[in-house]
Design an enzyme around this catalytic site. Structure first.
Site, PDB file in Angstrom:
ATOM      1  N   ASP A  25     -37.025   4.172  34.692  1.00  0.00           N
ATOM      2  CA  ASP A  25     -37.800   5.562  34.907  1.00  0.00           C
ATOM      3  C   ASP A  25     -37.712   5.791  36.341  1.00  0.00           C
ATOM      4  O   ASP A  25     -38.466   5.004  37.205  1.00  0.00           O
ATOM      5  CB  ASP A  25     -39.124   5.309  34.274  1.00  0.00           C
ATOM      6  CG  ASP A  25     -40.089   6.511  34.785  1.00  0.00           C
ATOM      7  OD1 ASP A  25     -39.817   7.459  35.127  1.00  0.00           O
ATOM      8  OD2 ASP A  25     -41.301   6.143  34.301  1.00  0.00           O
ATOM      9  N   LYS A  93     -37.799  12.783  44.918  1.00  0.00           N
ATOM     10  CA  LYS A  93     -37.402  13.230  43.583  1.00  0.00           C
ATOM     11  C   LYS A  93     -37.369  14.763  43.462  1.00  0.00           C
ATOM     12  O   LYS A  93     -36.338  15.364  42.822  1.00  0.00           O
ATOM     13  CB  LYS A  93     -37.983  12.865  42.322  1.00  0.00           C
ATOM     14  CG  LYS A  93     -37.486  13.067  41.126  1.00  0.00           C
ATOM     15  CD  LYS A  93     -38.428  12.193  39.951  1.00  0.00           C
ATOM     16  CE  LYS A  93     -37.816  12.804  38.443  1.00  0.00           C
ATOM     17  NZ  LYS A  93     -38.349  11.830  37.468  1.00  0.00           N
ATOM     18  N   GLU A 194     -37.140  12.346  30.045  1.00  0.00           N
ATOM     19  CA  GLU A 194     -38.238  11.590  30.001  1.00  0.00           C
ATOM     20  C   GLU A 194     -39.120  11.691  28.716  1.00  0.00           C
ATOM     21  O   GLU A 194     -39.639  10.633  28.168  1.00  0.00           O
ATOM     22  CB  GLU A 194     -39.279  11.808  31.266  1.00  0.00           C
ATOM     23  CG  GLU A 194     -38.277  11.423  32.501  1.00  0.00           C
ATOM     24  CD  GLU A 194     -38.916  12.009  33.838  1.00  0.00           C
ATOM     25  OE1 GLU A 194     -40.146  12.768  33.515  1.00  0.00           O
ATOM     26  OE2 GLU A 194     -38.527  11.614  34.907  1.00  0.00           O
ATOM     27  N   ASP A 216     -47.100  14.712  30.081  1.00  0.00           N
ATOM     28  CA  ASP A 216     -47.088  13.723  31.313  1.00  0.00           C
ATOM     29  C   ASP A 216     -47.654  14.155  32.283  1.00  0.00           C
ATOM     30  O   ASP A 216     -47.386  15.026  33.107  1.00  0.00           O
ATOM     31  CB  ASP A 216     -45.410  13.711  31.214  1.00  0.00           C
ATOM     32  CG  ASP A 216     -44.936  12.699  32.503  1.00  0.00           C
ATOM     33  OD1 ASP A 216     -45.957  12.004  33.297  1.00  0.00           O
ATOM     34  OD2 ASP A 216     -43.935  12.342  32.478  1.00  0.00           O
TER      35      ASP A 216
END
Ligand code: ADP
Ligand code: MG
Length: 635
Positions: A25, A93, A194, A216
C-alpha cells in the site's frame, strides 16, 4: 507390477513451489507491506503486515535527501522534516505522474521551474540537496525500503508484488507507480485499486454479486469508491472524495481550538512550539477515539495554558469536515445511479475512520454497521498481499480474483487427441502455470507440443494456436522423462509457452497471441459448444483415455515379450497373446468399459511373467558378485 507401469501424459500433479509475493500500500501519508504466510497448502495461508526491526507496521511516506542521496526515510525523515523542510519530501504521491499544469497547489514543495514554458507537461521535479527528484523516484525509495523489509522477513528475493493505487489514478499516474516499482527492482504483478484491495481483504470477491462502498479517510485525502461485484469481478462504478481532506485537518481543528482557548494566535508561538502543539493535537485526537476526554496544554516562556478536550467538543470541531465526506458519498451514489439502500457492504479504510463520529455518520447514511474488523491502516496492504499470492501462482485457480480474464482455456494436446487445460478460462492475467508431462514410448527423443484454446476435451473441437517441438530428449523408458511445460500469459494477454526436459535441460518455446482473431461472438460460440457437449465430451475423454492406456500397455507387453519371451511356456504365451489381441481389438471400438475390462485382464495374465522378469534381472545383477558384496549392500 514393475513390468507394466505407464505414466500417462497430463496426469502428473502440478509442481507446487511457493513463491515470495508481497502486497504494497503505497500511501500518501503512510505505506505498508504485507505477505501471505506459506502454510504449505494450495488454499493459501493468512495475510500479515510485515513489520520493521522496531516492530512498526507503518512506514511514513517521507524521504529526506542529503548531498549523497537518501539520508533518512520513514519515521526518521518525518522527525527531521521540520528542521530540513526543503530536502524532506512528503505527500509526494499527489505529484505522481503529474506535470505543473495538473497541480494547483505545490506550495509545500520546492518545485524546479522548467526553463522553457512548453515544459509544463513535464513531470514535476523537486530541488533537493541530492539534486532534482521526481515523485516517482521518492516513491521508489519507499518501495525499496519496504521490499528490503519483506526480503528479510520472507528469507529471500521477492518474486512479485502487487501495488495499490487510488481508483481515480489515470494512466500516467499508474505508469509512474509502475516505473517507481521498476526503479526499486520489483517485479510488478499488477497494480490494483485501493478500494478493490480493501474489498478483497474482507473476502468480498467470493461473495454474491453486490454493490460495495469503500470509504477511505486517510491523513490528507478522502476517497469514496462504489464497486460493483459481479461473478468475482470488481468494477469501479464511481469514485469521489476530496484530495485535500483528511485526519490532518482534524489535527488542525484541534490546534485552532486550543489557540482560541488559550486566547493566543499562531504568530505568538515559536515554530518549534507550534509543531509541538500539532503533534500533541494529533495524539489528543487519537486518544479521543478510545477516551471521552483528553488533556492538552501549551507551554512557552510567555504562555502557559492547559485545558481538557472532550469527545463532544471534538465532534463539533470536525462536524463540518465529516459532513463534507458524507456529501461526497451521496454524490458518488448519484453518479452510480444508486441509493444508499442498494449498498450491501460498506468497508472502512484509513486511520481516520477510527474516529467514532466518522463511523456513526457513515453508518447512518448507509443504514448499516460498516466493516471494521480488519485494521483500517492495514486493510489495503493485506488485500494486495492476497492478490499477489494468487497472481504469483501460490493459490489454486478458483481463488484468483478476476480482473482481466482469459476468455477461453489454454492447454496442450496429449495422447489420444485430448486437450489438457493448463490455464482455465476466467483466470485473471497475468498468469503463469506449469505442468509436468512425460514420454509415452520407450526411447522417445522428441515431443510435439500443440497449443490449443477452447473448452472442449477433444483437440478436433478446439482452436489450434501453435505447434512446436522439443528435441534432444535423452532416450529413456516411457514415463521416465520429466517435461515441464510452462504457460505464461502476460498482462497484455500474450501467451508464451515453453517446454523443458528437466534431466537434460533441453528446452523450446513459442510465443502466441491467444485472443488474436477471435471476436466476442466466436468466444461465446465456443463456450456454448462446451456446455451443450459436456456429456458427450466426458464420454469421448474417457474413451480416449482408455485407448491410450490400452495401446501403451500392449506396447509395453510386446517389448517385454521380445526381450524375455523365453521365460514363458508356449501355453502361457498363448494366454498373453490372446489377452493382448483382445485389448488391441477393443481399442478400435468405442466401448470404454470393455476396453477397461480387457486391460485389467491383460494385467492379470502378465502378472507371473512380470515376477519372473524381476527375478531374472536380480539374478543378472548378482552374476559375478560375491555374497559379501551383496551383504554389503554395494549393488
Ligand atoms: P494515508 O492513506 O493518507 O497514507 P492513513 O490511512 O495511514 O493515511 O491514515 C493516517 C491518518 O489516520 C492520520 O491522520 C492519523 O492521525 C489518523 N489516525 C490513526 N490512528 C487514529 C486513531 N486511533 N484515531 C483517529 N485517527 C487516527
Ligand atoms: Mg491509504
Amino acid at each position: 507390477m514393475a513390468l507394466l507401469q505407464i505414466s500417462e501424459p497430463g496426469q502428473s500433479p502440478l509442481p507446487h513451489q511457493f513463491k515470495r509475493a508481497i502486497g504494497i500500500d503505497l500511501g500518501t501519508t503512510n505505506s505498508l507491506v504485507a505477505a501471505v504466510a506459506n502454510d504449505g497448502t494450495a488454499a493459501g495461508g493468512i495475510a500479515n503486515v510485515i513489520k520493521d526491526a522496531e516492530g512498526r507496521a507503518i512506514l511514513p511516506s517521507v524521504v529526506n535527501y542529503g548531498t549523497s542521496g537518501v539520508q533518512h526515510i520513514g519515521y526518521q525523515a518525518q522527525a527531521i522534516a521540520a528542521d530540513d523542510p526543503h530536502n524532506t519530501l512528503a505527500s509526494f504521491k499527489r505529484l505522481m505522474g503529474r506535470g505543473l499544469k495538473d497541480i494547483s497547489d505545490t506550495s509545500q514543495f520546492k518545485i524546479v521551474t522548467p526553463s522553457d514554458a512548453s515544459d509544463k507537461n513535464d513531470v514535476i521535479r523537486i530541488a533537493t540537496a541530492a539534486g532534482e527528484i521526481t515523485a516517482m523516484q521518492a516513491s521508489a525509495e519507499i518501495l525499496k525500503n519496504l521490499t528490503a523489509r519483506a526480503t528479510d522477513a520472507l528469507g529471500g528475493a521477492i518474486d512479485g508484488a502487487v501495488i495499490t493505487v487510488p481508483a481515480y489514478f489515470d494512466d500516467a499516474q499508474r505508469q509512474a507507480t509502475k516505473d517507481a516499482a521498476t526503479l526499486a527492482g520489483l517485479n510488478v504483478l499488477r497494480l490494483i485499486n485501493e478500494p478493490t484491495a480493501a474489498a478483497v481483504a474482507y473476502g468480498l470477491d467470493k461473495a454474491d454479486d453486490r454493490h460495495i462502498v469503500v470509504y477511505d479517510l486517510g491523513g490528507g485525502t478522502f476517497d469514496v469508491s462504489i464497486l460493483q461485484l459481479s461473478e468475482g469481478v470488481f468494477e469501479v462504478l464511481a469514485t469521489g472524495g476530496d484530495s485535500a481532506l483528511g485526519g490532518d485537518d482534524f489535527d488542525l481543528a484541534i490546534v485552532a481550538w486550543a489557540l482560541s482557548q488559550a486566547e493566543i494566535t499562531q504568530a505568538e508561538l515559536s515554530a518549534q512550539n507550534y509543531r509541538r502543539l500539532l503533534v500533541d493535537a494529533r495524539n489528543a485526537k487519537q486518544s479521543l477515539t478510545d477516551n471521552a476526554s483528553v488533556g492538552l496544554s501549551i507551554q512557552s516562556s510567555t504562555i502557559s495554558w492547559a485545558g481538557e478536550l472532550t469527545r463532544d467538543v471534538f465532534n463539533q470541531l470536525i462536524d463540518s469536515l465529516v459532513t463534507t465526506t458524507i456529501a461526497a458519498c451521496k454524490a458518488s451514489l448519484d453518479d452510480a445511479d444508486l441509493t444508499a439502500s442498494d449498498i450491501a457492504d460498506v468497508v472502512l479504510v484509513g486511520g481516520s475512520t477510527r474516529v467514532p463520529l466518522v463511523r456513526e455518520r457513515v453508518a447512518a447514511l448507509f443504514q448499516q454497521t460498516p466493516k471494521t474488523d480488519v485494521d483500517p491502516d492495514q486493510v489495503v496492504a493485506l488485500g494486495a498481499a492476497i492478490q499477489a499470492d494468487s497472481l504469483v501462482g501460490n493459490r489454486s485457480n478458483s481463488d484468483l480474483l478476476l480482473l482481466d480474464v482469459i476468455p477461453l482455456s489454454l492447454g496442450i494436446e496429449t495422447m489420444g487427441g485430448l486437450v489438457e487445460k493448463i490455464i482455465h478460462r476466467n483466470t485473471s492475467i497475468p498468469s503463469s502455470r506449469a505442468q509436468e508431462f512425460t514420454t509415452y514410448k520407450d526411447g522417445q527423443t522428441a515431443l510435439a507440443v500443440h497449443v490449443l484454446q477452447g473448452e472442449r476435451d477433444l483437440v478436433s473441437d478446439c482452436r489450434s494456436l501453435a505447434r512446436f517441438e522439443l528435441r534432444g530428449i535423452l532416450p529413456m523408458v516411457a514415463g521416465a522423462a520429466r517435461i515441464e511445460v510452462v504457460f505464461n500469459v502476460d498482462a497484455d494477454g500474450i501467451l508464451d509457452v515453453s517446454a523443458k526436459e528437466t534431466a537434460t535441460g533441453v528446452s523450446a518455446n513459442v510465443q502466441v497471441k491467444p485472443s488474436y482473431g477471435l471476436g466476442e461472438s466466436e468466444i461465446t460460440e465456443m463456450l456454448k459448444a462446451s456446455y451443450t457437449h459436456a456429456g458427450e465430451d466426458r464420454d469421448a475423454r474417457m474413451l480416449a483415455e482408455q485407448r491410450v492406456e490400452a495401446e501403451g500397455l500392449v506396447e509395453a507387453v510386446k517389448m517385454a515379450l521380445e526381450q524375455d519371451g523365453e521365460l514363458l511356456s508356449d501355453d502361457e504365451r498363448k494366454v498373453i497373446d490372446a489377452a493382448m489381441g483382445k485389448v488391441s481389438e477393443l481399442a478400435l471400438l468405442s466401448d470404454s468399459q470393455a476396453i477397461a475390462d480387457a486391460v485389467a485382464e491383460l494385467g492379470r495374465v502378465t502378472d507371473t511373467f512380470a515376477t519372473r522378469r524381476m527375478d531374472q534381472s536380480i539374478r543378472t545383477a548378482l552374476q559375478g558378485k560375491s555374497i559379501d558384496d551383496v551383504a554389503d549392500g554395494s549393488l
